[in-house]
Design an enzyme around this catalytic site. Structure first.
Site, PDB file in Angstrom:
ATOM      1  N   CYS A 118       1.142  -1.102  -0.135  1.00 54.19           N
ATOM      2  CA  CYS A 118      -0.006  -0.086   0.083  1.00 54.19           C
ATOM      3  C   CYS A 118       0.863   1.183  -0.005  1.00 54.19           C
ATOM      4  O   CYS A 118       1.589   1.482   0.955  1.00 54.19           O
ATOM      5  CB  CYS A 118      -0.948  -0.007   1.275  1.00 54.19           C
ATOM      6  SG  CYS A 118      -1.853   1.683   1.086  1.00 54.19           S
ATOM      7  N   CYS A 121      -0.576   4.174   2.683  1.00 52.93           N
ATOM      8  CA  CYS A 121      -0.689   4.149   3.945  1.00 52.93           C
ATOM      9  C   CYS A 121      -0.282   2.524   4.574  1.00 52.93           C
ATOM     10  O   CYS A 121       0.800   2.017   4.348  1.00 52.93           O
ATOM     11  CB  CYS A 121      -1.657   4.581   4.343  1.00 52.93           C
ATOM     12  SG  CYS A 121      -3.204   4.083   3.823  1.00 52.93           S
ATOM     13  N   SER A 122      -1.201   1.858   4.757  1.00 48.64           N
ATOM     14  CA  SER A 122      -0.788   0.458   5.083  1.00 48.64           C
ATOM     15  C   SER A 122      -1.874  -0.488   4.944  1.00 48.64           C
ATOM     16  O   SER A 122      -2.185  -1.401   5.746  1.00 48.64           O
ATOM     17  CB  SER A 122      -0.560   0.339   6.778  1.00 48.64           C
ATOM     18  OG  SER A 122      -1.675   1.088   7.471  1.00 48.64           O
ATOM     19  N   CYS A 123      -3.091  -0.197   3.924  1.00 47.91           N
ATOM     20  CA  CYS A 123      -4.076  -1.085   3.666  1.00 47.91           C
ATOM     21  C   CYS A 123      -3.553  -2.437   3.463  1.00 47.91           C
ATOM     22  O   CYS A 123      -2.560  -2.884   2.801  1.00 47.91           O
ATOM     23  CB  CYS A 123      -4.800  -0.570   2.328  1.00 47.91           C
ATOM     24  SG  CYS A 123      -5.327   1.200   2.638  1.00 47.91           S
TER      25      CYS A 123
HETATM   26 FE    FE Z   1      -3.364   2.061   3.013  1.00 56.01          FE
END
Ligand code: FE
Length: 218
Positions: A118, A121-123
């Site tokens: 991602c 961000c951190s999906c």
């Molecule tokens: Fe994300």
């Protein structure tokens, strides 16, 4: 923070059990999260206990669910086709409801290897793989895997043939990926349960291959 504040306050520190303090909030989003959480509790919308229970429930989710799904896809061609066509519908059979998220399954083969990131961000497909590893959220991984996936994979100990195309897929707030790693050779006689043990979290992110069966391992 003084020694007696914080989560370990009050207990005996004479035996050198140093633990780092929980970091004080510094970022805007951290203050926002605290403000929102306190408001929800103050207004009686949620209790602090309910919030904690939900966090703990998420922390308990593990990549084992994903491994079960992949193992079934390895042994059942019809299931795999359905999983690739409509992952949301198919994983529902495993009791996983991802609600508004769109889940997409991608099959790795000797010719084509998918890696998930991602970049924003951190999906991460948390309902299937649990809490993401720290490196997945790191700026390093997020920026480098896009530019030099082959080099990043090598640092994970994953050496792919030069003929293998690497495709990096970028998760978003509404779309998450599950990689079906290539089934290792020499696993033809293994049961689904045995196979699931070869399917690691990283192999479902695409930074690793599935484990080789015992005996074949170098
Ligand atoms: Fe994300």
């Amino acid at each position: 923070m003084t020694e007696n504040s914080g989560p370990h306050g009050g207990h005996d520190h004479s035996h050198n059990d140093f633990q780092p303090d929980i970091k004080e909030p510094t970022e805007n989003w951290e203050f926002l999260e605290i403000a929102l959480r306190e408001l929800l509790v103050d207004k009686g919308v949620l209790s602090a206990r309910e919030i904690q229970d939900e966090i703990e429930a998420w922390e308990k989710k593990s990549p084992e669910k994903g491994a079960e799904i992949v193992a079934k896809a390895w042994v059942d061609e019809e299931f795999k086709v359905r999983l690739l066509e409509d992952a949301n519908q198919t994983i529902r059979e495993f009791g996983i409801e991802v609600e508004v998220l769109k889940m997409v399954a991608l099959e790795n083969t000797p010719e084509l290897h998918h890696v998930v990131v991602c970049t924003l961000c951190s999906c991460y497909p948390r309902p299937i793989l649990g809490v993401p590893p720290l490196w997945y959220k790191s700026k390093q991984y997020r920026s480098r895997v896009i530019r030099e996936p082959r080099a990043v994979l090598q640092e994970f100990g994953t050496k792919l043939s030069d003929d293998t195309e690497i495709r990096v897929v970028d998760s978003t707030a509404d779309c998450r990926y599950l990689v079906i790693p290539t089934r290792p050779v020499g696993t033809e006689k293994m049961t689904e349960t045995e196979l699931a043990k070869l399917i690691t979290r990283d192999s479902m992110i695409g930074t690793a291959q599935a484990r080789d069966p015992i005996g074949k391992r170098s």
